[in-house]
Each structure stands twice: as C-alpha cells, then as structure tokens.
Enzyme design. Structure first.
Site, PDB file in Angstrom:
ATOM      1  CG  ASP A  24      -1.774  -1.234   1.305  1.00  0.00           C
ATOM      2  OD1 ASP A  24      -2.258  -1.667   0.254  1.00  0.00           O
ATOM      3  OD2 ASP A  24      -1.918  -1.783   2.412  1.00  0.00           O
ATOM      4  N   GLY A  51      -4.366  -4.167  -4.464  1.00  0.00           N
ATOM      5  CA  GLY A  51      -5.362  -3.155  -4.817  1.00  0.00           C
ATOM      6  C   GLY A  51      -4.640  -1.854  -5.106  1.00  0.00           C
ATOM      7  CG  HIS A  52      -1.776  -1.349  -7.592  1.00  0.00           C
ATOM      8  ND1 HIS A  52      -0.963  -1.926  -8.531  1.00  0.00           N
ATOM      9  CD2 HIS A  52      -1.277  -1.741  -6.398  1.00  0.00           C
ATOM     10  CE1 HIS A  52      -0.018  -2.633  -7.920  1.00  0.00           C
ATOM     11  NE2 HIS A  52      -0.187  -2.533  -6.631  1.00  0.00           N
TER      12      HIS A  52
HETATM   13  P1  IMP Z   1      -2.780 -12.757   1.626  1.00  0.00           P
HETATM   14  O1  IMP Z   1      -1.864 -12.248   0.565  1.00  0.00           O
HETATM   15  O2  IMP Z   1      -4.224 -12.454   1.342  1.00  0.00           O
HETATM   16  O3  IMP Z   1      -2.538 -14.196   1.936  1.00  0.00           O
HETATM   17  O4  IMP Z   1      -2.446 -11.959   2.978  1.00  0.00           O
HETATM   18  C1  IMP Z   1      -1.220 -12.125   3.669  1.00  0.00           C
HETATM   19  C2  IMP Z   1      -0.753 -10.810   4.290  1.00  0.00           C
HETATM   20  O5  IMP Z   1      -0.390  -9.915   3.257  1.00  0.00           O
HETATM   21  C3  IMP Z   1      -1.831 -10.086   5.111  1.00  0.00           C
HETATM   22  O6  IMP Z   1      -1.198  -9.395   6.165  1.00  0.00           O
HETATM   23  C4  IMP Z   1      -2.401  -9.091   4.129  1.00  0.00           C
HETATM   24  O7  IMP Z   1      -2.989  -7.972   4.774  1.00  0.00           O
HETATM   25  C5  IMP Z   1      -1.138  -8.699   3.379  1.00  0.00           C
HETATM   26  N1  IMP Z   1      -1.414  -8.234   2.014  1.00  0.00           N
HETATM   27  C6  IMP Z   1      -1.707  -8.964   0.923  1.00  0.00           C
HETATM   28  N2  IMP Z   1      -1.871  -8.173  -0.146  1.00  0.00           N
HETATM   29  C7  IMP Z   1      -1.652  -6.920   0.258  1.00  0.00           C
HETATM   30  C8  IMP Z   1      -1.636  -5.650  -0.405  1.00  0.00           C
HETATM   31  O8  IMP Z   1      -1.832  -5.519  -1.618  1.00  0.00           O
HETATM   32  N3  IMP Z   1      -1.366  -4.572   0.380  1.00  0.00           N
HETATM   33  C9  IMP Z   1      -1.088  -4.675   1.708  1.00  0.00           C
HETATM   34  N4  IMP Z   1      -1.075  -5.841   2.363  1.00  0.00           N
HETATM   35  C10 IMP Z   1      -1.361  -6.950   1.646  1.00  0.00           C
END
Ligand code: IMP
Length: 431
Positions: A24, A51-52
């Site tokens: 982010d 999410g961009h």
């Molecule tokens: P997962 O990728 O859904 O398995 O989540 C694993 C960890 O990565 C969690 O702490 C999520 O909040 C974090 N995470 C996954 N994608 C993003 C992103 O695009 N931005 C920020 N955190 C992310």
C-alpha cells in the site's frame, strides 16, 4: 521543474517498481504516471489481494489483478505465470473498468497459460484456515491466495492451460476440491464452481497465451517494459516477516520467475516507500503508533485497504525496513509517496536502528518475543505546516520537508528520485 518525460529519458528501458514496506505504498500511482511511456506493463506474482488505486480528475480507479496501466490507451498488460487468477473475478474487474469508459481493454491484455487458477473454494479454505489459527491468524485478505499457492507448491493446482481440455479439467478440479473438503471438513459446490469458471473462460480465452514467449519476443524487438510489483518486500514469503507474509516472492527475484524473464531483463528498479509506514493484517510493526497520532495519519492518508476496506495500522517511517528492501532488491532510487499526509505533524520521527539486548540487528525480528524486547533508536525532525499538494519542484517544498526527505535518503542508503504530494496523477515532484 523536472518533468516526467525528462525523468524517464534518464531511466533505463526496462524498469521494475517494487514496494519497500508492507504494501500500500502507492505503487499504482507511479505505474500509472509511467505507463504512457512503456509499451508493456507486467504483473508477475500475487492475485486480487493487491489493490492499486489511481485518481484522475477526482475519479477513482481500483485495479486488483490487472496491471494499473490500462488507463493509457496504447499500453498492453501482461498477467504472468507467477500470478494466481480467479477468472470470474477477473471478468468482473475487466467489466467494471470497461464501464468506466476505458477503451479496448480486452485487446490489450495477455494472460499466461501457466498462471494458476484460483477458485472460489480457495477463498473458503483461506477463511477456514484463518479461523482455525485463532489468535495466531495472519490477517489475510481472504482472497484465497495462500491456499492457491499451496496447491501450486503441492503440485495439485490447476493452471489456465488446463481449461483447454475440459474433460481433464473437470476430473482435476473435482479431485482438488474433494481434497480440500476432506482435509478441512467443508462443503464445496463443485458444479457451480465449474460452471462459473467455464463462463469466464469463454469470455477470456482469446487472451490466453504463453506470455514468456510473448515477452521474449518483445525484448528482442526492444519494446519498453515496466515490471509492476505487488505487495512489498516485507510481505515476501522468503524475505518478509514470516509467517505474516503473503504466499509468493514479491521482491525482485519474483519478477524473473513470475514472468520467465532473465535477471538482466530488469535494468533499473525503483522502490516505493510511503513517507510514513502502514501495515494491514497481523504481524510485527516496530514503529506502529497506537495512539491519536496514528489515528490522525490514518484519517489524513485515507489509510483503508483498497481490497478489503480494513483500517491500516500506521506508524513512523522506518529506515531499517526500507534500507533492508533497498539492499536485498538492488533498488536504484526511491519514490517517496504521500509526503503531504504528514503536513501539520509538529515533530516527525524516523527509526534509524534496532537493538536486541546489546546487539544491533538489521531486520525486523519475526518472533513476538524478540519484537517485545526490541529497542528502537529514533531521530526526531521538525515538521512543516504548509500545504504542499501543489508543489511540483523540490526546492519549493518547505525547508523542513526537504530536510526530512534528505534524511530519509541518507538513512535508507538510496536517493529519492520522485515524491508524491497528493492523490491526483499530477501531484508528483520529479528530481
Ligand atoms: P494474503 O496475501 O491475502 O494471503 O495476505 C497475507 C498478508 O499480506 C496479510 O497481512 C495481508 O494484509 C497482506 N497483504 C496482501 N496483499 C496486500 C496488499 O496488496 N497490500 C497490503 N497488504 C497486503
């Protein structure tokens, strides 16, 4: 005033953009700003957990699996073999973007035949695993990312190319779903899943190709390629704060494996660092501000997840975290984002060193025990009160803002080549 065109004329042809913190950081904005100057923009890892957000003339566009380059009419988007794709969600994402008036989306996307398919039941498995972890949950986005990569590593996943032989696809998806049903004692509506995947396949099948060969040809032709990182260094499965990480290699190496391009294909790397730090989900966050100031930064920075809407945890800029990402990824320069959010904070702190007992350490410790004992050395700098959102030249920033940026450069061991001062596309300072 340095312009983006001047800036990019000094950049290498093939550029990667990577997150240096916990995601982010605002990668989408720079990718959007640059995309007009590149012919291909590629996603190598992750899925719709990303999410961009891009704001153009007050209109907000959110990209999840699609590279955030499509606002530019001539740029092509590649979704590489290292990604995990829920085809139904991808169709929805494409349709939503088409509804905003973006033209020719489908003719500008290529989807790797070797990317893994993420099914609705992977989301079910994700939620169930999180549930069972109780207090030790990761705080995932619940998009099924970990379970889909789990199937890939266990060599029981299905890839886009498997859709081309429907009978074989049917057999394998049933076996895969039944495995998860038994393993976790859950019920999966397999027929519904097959039906929706097949509908999505019909809509997207013209976009499937061997993206490795496509990229190899593009490189031979000297086309300009932008490699778009998702998540960030400290969420990397190997280099991040394991187990509080995502399930893929989101750092520089992941670009090569996730697209089938050689390391030399990446000629320059820009790291994105927010002017403070945020994190969503669980896991260590040494400089977290669990007070009113943290709430203030969250409100000013609109720090809510683009994918899940969750409030992001906020804290001070951590030079240990960013320096680590700079070193391990070979980052050439930084884009410092959201500097404007810090306007009005009277004193700014930067974490400069970590100590455990009498030993200086250079990584975020991964165990809770070590984090509880961690001693952080901070430097305090004076803030600024002026609105900086219309500043487009570094020398016109308040002196204290300039000093803050310069100190970040020194402590991170990397020059700051551009600075974000507002949500809008134009709100960037190039140096
Ligand atoms: P997962 O990728 O859904 O398995 O989540 C694993 C960890 O990565 C969690 O702490 C999520 O909040 C974090 N995470 C996954 N994608 C993003 C992103 O695009 N931005 C920020 N955190 C992310």
């Amino acid at each position: 005033m340095a312009k983006i065109t001047d800036f990019l004329s000094g950049c290498s042809k093939n550029l990667a953009i990577l997150g240096t913190q916990w995601g982010d950081e605002g990668k989408g904005k720079l990718i959007d700003a640059f995309s007009n100057h590149f012919e291909l923009v590629c996603r190598s890892t992750g899925g719709a957990n990303a999410g961009h957000t891009i704001v153009v003339d007050d209109k907000k566009y959110v990209f999840h699996l699609m590279p955030s380059c499509l606002l530019h009419p001539n740029t092509e988007a590649i979704i590489g073999n290292g990604t995990v794709i829920n085809l139904t969600d991808l169709v929805t994402e494409v349709e939503k973007l088409e509804a905003t008036g973006i033209k020719n989306i489908q003719s500008r996307i290529k989807i790797s035949l070797h990317a893994h398919l993420l099914f609705e039941y992977h989301k079910q498995v994700d939620a169930e695993l999180e549930n069972r972890k109780g207090d030790n949950k990761i705080g995932t986005t619940c998009r099924g990312i970990g379970p889909c990569y789990g199937d890939k590593i266990n060599r029981m996943g299905l890839r886009v190319e498997d859709l081309l032989d429907e009978e074989n696809f049917r057999e394998r998806i049933i076996a895969n779903a039944q495995f998860h049903e038994k393993n976790l004692d859950i019920t999966i509506d397999i027929e519904k899943e097959i039906e929706s995947v097949m509908i999505a396949k019909e809509k997207l099948k013209e976009l499937f190709c061997d993206t490795r060969l496509y990229l190899s040809q593009a490189r031979k032709e000297g086309r300009k390629i932008l490699y778009e990182g998702a998540q960030a260094h400290h969420l990397d499965i190997d280099h991040g704060t394991y187990p509080y990480v995502t399930s893929s290699n989101v750092s520089a190496g992941g670009i090569c494996t996730g697209l089938g391009v050689p390391p030399k294909a990446i000629e320059e790397i820009i790291g994105i660092a927010k002017a403070y730090t945020t994190r969503v989900g669980e896991g260590p966050f040494p400089t977290e501000l669990e007070d009113e100031l943290g709430d203030q930064i969250r409100a000013q920075g609109h720090e809510y997840g683009a994918t899940t809407g969750r409030p992001r945890r906020c804290g001070w800029f951590d030079a240990v975290v960013v320096r680590n990402a700079v070193e391990f990824n070979g980052i050439d320069s930084l884009n410092l984002t959201k500097l404007d959010v810090l306007t009005g904070v009277t004193e700014l702190k930067i974490a400069t060193e970590y100590w455990l007992d009498d030993t200086r350490i250079y990584n975020v410790p991964t165990t809770q025990k070590a984090n509880d004992k961690l001693s952080i050395k901070y430097e305090t700098l004076p803030g600024w009160a002026e609105d900086i959102s219309n500043v487009r030249d570094f020398s016109e920033l308040p002196l204290n803002a300039q000093k803050y940026v310069t100190r970040i450069e020194e402590l991170s061991g990397c020059p700051v080549s551009s600075i974000g001062v507002g949500a809008d596309r134009q709100a960037l300072i190039f140096r």
